[in-house]
Design an enzyme around this catalytic site. Structure first.
Site, PDB file in Angstrom:
ATOM      1  N   ARG A   1      -3.352  -2.146   9.830  1.00 45.19           N
ATOM      2  CA  ARG A   1      -4.362  -1.109   9.567  1.00 45.19           C
ATOM      3  C   ARG A   1      -4.789  -1.081   8.097  1.00 45.19           C
ATOM      4  NH1 ARG A   1       0.393   1.730  10.257  1.00 45.19           N
ATOM      5  NH2 ARG A   1       1.079   2.973   8.448  1.00 45.19           N
TER       6      ARG A   1
ATOM      7  N   GLY B   1      12.226  11.007  -3.002  1.00 45.36           N
ATOM      8  CA  GLY B   1      13.217  10.203  -2.299  1.00 45.36           C
ATOM      9  C   GLY B   1      13.019  10.242  -0.793  1.00 45.36           C
TER      10      GLY B   1
ATOM     11  N   THR C   1       0.808  -1.214   0.000  1.00 45.68           N
ATOM     12  CA  THR C   1       0.000   0.000   0.000  1.00 45.68           C
ATOM     13  C   THR C   1       0.844   1.269   0.000  1.00 45.68           C
ATOM     14  OG1 THR C   1      -0.147  -0.064   2.424  1.00 45.68           O
ATOM     15  CG2 THR C   1      -1.916  -1.135   1.178  1.00 45.68           C
TER      16      THR C   1
ATOM     17  N   ASN D   1      13.499   7.483  -9.582  1.00 48.22           N
ATOM     18  CA  ASN D   1      13.900   6.864  -8.313  1.00 48.22           C
ATOM     19  C   ASN D   1      12.851   5.932  -7.735  1.00 48.22           C
ATOM     20  OD1 ASN D   1      12.879   9.758  -7.992  1.00 48.22           O
ATOM     21  ND2 ASN D   1      12.550   8.998  -5.914  1.00 48.22           N
TER      22      ASN D   1
ATOM     23  N   LYS E   1      26.101   5.814   1.277  1.00 46.47           N
ATOM     24  CA  LYS E   1      25.481   4.726   0.529  1.00 46.47           C
ATOM     25  C   LYS E   1      26.016   4.670  -0.901  1.00 46.47           C
ATOM     26  CE  LYS E   1      21.091   4.777   3.075  1.00 46.47           C
ATOM     27  NZ  LYS E   1      19.670   5.184   3.019  1.00 46.47           N
TER      28      LYS E   1
ATOM     29  N   HIS F   1      15.713  11.212  -9.924  1.00 47.43           N
ATOM     30  CA  HIS F   1      17.006  11.718  -9.463  1.00 47.43           C
ATOM     31  C   HIS F   1      17.919  11.988 -10.657  1.00 47.43           C
ATOM     32  CE1 HIS F   1      15.748  10.881  -5.500  1.00 47.43           C
ATOM     33  NE2 HIS F   1      16.460   9.816  -5.207  1.00 47.43           N
TER      34      HIS F   1
ATOM     35  N   ARG G   1      21.879  -4.222   3.197  1.00 51.76           N
ATOM     36  CA  ARG G   1      22.703  -3.945   2.016  1.00 51.76           C
ATOM     37  C   ARG G   1      24.186  -4.215   2.230  1.00 51.76           C
ATOM     38  NH1 ARG G   1      19.620   1.665   0.827  1.00 51.76           N
ATOM     39  NH2 ARG G   1      17.792   0.815  -0.253  1.00 51.76           N
TER      40      ARG G   1
ATOM     41  N   CYS H   1      18.191   4.194  -4.079  1.00 54.83           N
ATOM     42  CA  CYS H   1      17.716   4.771  -5.338  1.00 54.83           C
ATOM     43  C   CYS H   1      18.759   5.673  -5.991  1.00 54.83           C
ATOM     44  CB  CYS H   1      16.415   5.538  -5.119  1.00 54.83           C
ATOM     45  SG  CYS H   1      16.486   6.806  -3.839  1.00 54.83           S
TER      46      CYS H   1
ATOM     47  N   ALA I   1       4.102   3.969  -1.407  1.00 57.65           N
ATOM     48  CA  ALA I   1       4.370   4.638  -2.681  1.00 57.65           C
ATOM     49  C   ALA I   1       5.114   3.719  -3.640  1.00 57.65           C
ATOM     50  CB  ALA I   1       5.175   5.915  -2.439  1.00 57.65           C
ATOM     51  N   VAL I   2       6.155   3.032  -3.144  1.00 59.74           N
ATOM     52  CA  VAL I   2       6.885   2.105  -4.002  1.00 59.74           C
ATOM     53  C   VAL I   2       6.014   0.892  -4.313  1.00 59.74           C
ATOM     54  CG1 VAL I   2       8.924   0.631  -4.193  1.00 59.74           C
ATOM     55  CG2 VAL I   2       9.122   2.894  -3.178  1.00 59.74           C
TER      56      VAL I   2
END
Length: 354
Positions: free
Chosen positions: A45, A166, A17, A333, A231, A260, A105, A135, A19-20
Site C-alpha cells: 500500500r 515505545g 515509511t 528510544n 527482554k 526512555h 533476538r 529499545c 516511525a523508525v
C-alpha cells in the site's frame, strides 16, 4: 557504480515509511555515507511513495522477493511477524539482514549486537541475520557494558520509565489526545478515577497515561512478568555474554513522547567508586555524563530527545554496598534505541564488504 555515481554496498531499508524508518532515513542522510544504492521497501500500500534520503527522492517499492535482488545489507524496521517471514527470504537471496524486531533476538544462531559493547559478534551470523536489541535494553546497555568491562557485572535491578513512542504511533497519538482532554479541566487528578473518565480511549495502554504513570509495558508472561521486563533480562545476558547474570526489571510507562529513562542498581565483582565510574563513562563511546546535582544537572528525557548517546547522571555508590552503583540513564528510544543501533550494525557489515 550506481546511477547516482555512488559506490558501495547496496542497502535496503524495509519498513521505510514507519516511525523508525523515518528516523533511519534521517540518519542515513547525516552519517558518513558508505552506501551505493539505498532501496526503500514497504508494504504494497506504500509502494510508489517518494521519500527523501541523502537529499534525493527515492521511490518506495513493495515488499516481495524481487525487492532483495542485488541487495547486500537489508535493515528491517517492521513488526515481528513480518521480519519472521521476510528476513530469512532476504538472507537466502544473499543479503545480510539487520533486524530491529524481536523475532530473532534470542535465537542462538543470531548475534544480538551493540557495536560499542560486542561488535565482534556481528561477524558470526550462521543464519545471515543480526538482531538489534529492544529499545529499553539499548537505553542502558552501552553505559552498563562499559562498567562491566572494567568492574565485572554480577547483578542488575532496573526500573524503566518508558516513553509513549515505545508503543509506536498509536501510543504517541493516544498520549497527545489524552493531554488535550485533561488540559481542559484543571481540577483533574484530585479524585479517584477522574483522569480515567476524562481520558477516554486508553489506546495501547491499560490505563490513562496523561497525568499518570502505568506500571506495565509489553504483554503478560509467566508469574506476572511482562515481555518488556524479560527482554531487559534476557537481552542483557546475551549482549554481555553473562548467561547467569541476575537481572530484575520493572517497566513503567510515563507521559513522555520520546526518550526512555531508567534507574539502574548495578552490582560488580570489584569495588567501585563514583570517581572511577565517572572517568570510565566519560571515556566510553556513545555515553555522555551529565551529573552535577548541586547545579541541577542530570539527564531528563525532555533534554536528550533527538540525540544519539546514552546520557548518565545521578551516579552514586550504594549506601550499604561498596560493590554497587546507582545510576539514572536516558536515551532516545527511536534513535539509539532503534534506528541508530541498526545503522551502526549495518555499517560494521558494510566495512566487511568493502
Amino acid at each position: 557504480m550506481t546511477p547516482a555515481g555512488r559506490t558501495g554496498p547496496t542497502l535496503a531499508v524495509v519498513g521505510a515509511t514507519g516511525a523508525v524508518g523515518a528516523v533511519m532515513l534521517g540518519l542515513l542522510s547525516s552519517r558518513q555515507d558508505v552506501w551505493g544504492e539505498i532501496r526503500l521497501i514497504a508494504s504494497p500500500r506504500s509502494a510508489g511513495r517518494k521519500l527523501v534520503v541523502r537529499g534525493e527522492e527515492v521511490e518506495v517499492v513493495a515488499l516481495d522477493e524481487a525487492a532483495f535482488d542485488g541487495v547486500d545489507v537489508a535493515m528491517f524496521d517492521v513488526p515481528d511477524e513480518v521480519s519472521a517471514r521476510w528476513a530469512p527470504i532476504a538472507a537466502a537471496k544473499g543479503a545480510v539482514v539487520v533486524d530491529n524486531s524481536a523475532a530473532f533476538r534470542m535465537d542462538p544462531d543470531v548475534p544480538l549486537v551493540v557495536p560499542e559493547v560486542n561488535a565482534a559478534a556481528a561477524r558470526i551470523r550462521p543464519r545471515g541475520i543480526i538482531a538489534n536489541p529492544n529499545c529499553t535494553t539499548l537505553s542502558m546497555i552501552v553505559a552498563v557494558g562499559a562498567l562491566h568491562a572494567e568492574f565485572g557485572l554480577t547483578e542488575l535491578v532496573v526500573s524503566s520509565y518508558q516513553a509513549a513512542s515505545g508503543a509506536g504511533r498509536p501510543g504517541v497519538d493516544t498520549l497527545r489526545d489524552q493531554l488535550t482532554k485533561v488540559a481542559a479541566d484543571p481540577s483533574l487528578g484530585t479524585q479517584p478515577g477522574d483522569v480515567r473518565r476524562a481520558a477516554g480511549d486508553f489506546g495501547p495502554f491499560p490505563a490513562p497515561l496523561a497525568l499518570n504513570v502505568v506500571p506495565w509495558a509489553g504483554s503478560l508472561k509467566d508469574d506476572g512478568w511482562t515481555s518488556e521486563e524479560l527482554k531487559v533480562r534476557n537481552e542483557s545476558r546475551k549482549i554481555l555474554g553473562l548467561p547467569g547474570l541476575r537481572v530484575n526489571a520493572t517497566c513503567v510507562r510515563v507521559p513522555v513522547v520520546t526518550a526512555h529513562s531508567l534507574t539502574v542498581h548495578a552490582r560488580f565483582e570489584n569495588e567501585v567508586t563514583v570517581t572511577a565510574a565517572h572517568d570510565l563513562l566519560r571515556a566510553a563511546p556513545g555515553v555522555v555524563v551529565c551529573d552535577d546535582p548541586a547545579e541541577g544537572e542530570f539527564p531528563t528525557p525532555a533534554d536528550v530527545v533527538g540525540t544519539d548517546p546514552t546520557w548518565v547522571g545521578r551516579v552514586r555508590r550504594a549506601l550499604d554496598d561498596p560493590y554497587a552503583l546507582e545510576l539514572f540513564l536516558c536515551g532516545d528510544n527511536l534513535r539509539k534505541g532503534a534506528a541508530l543501533n541498526t545503522a551502526q550494525i549495518a555499517e560494521l557489515v558494510a566495512a566487511e564488504l568493502l
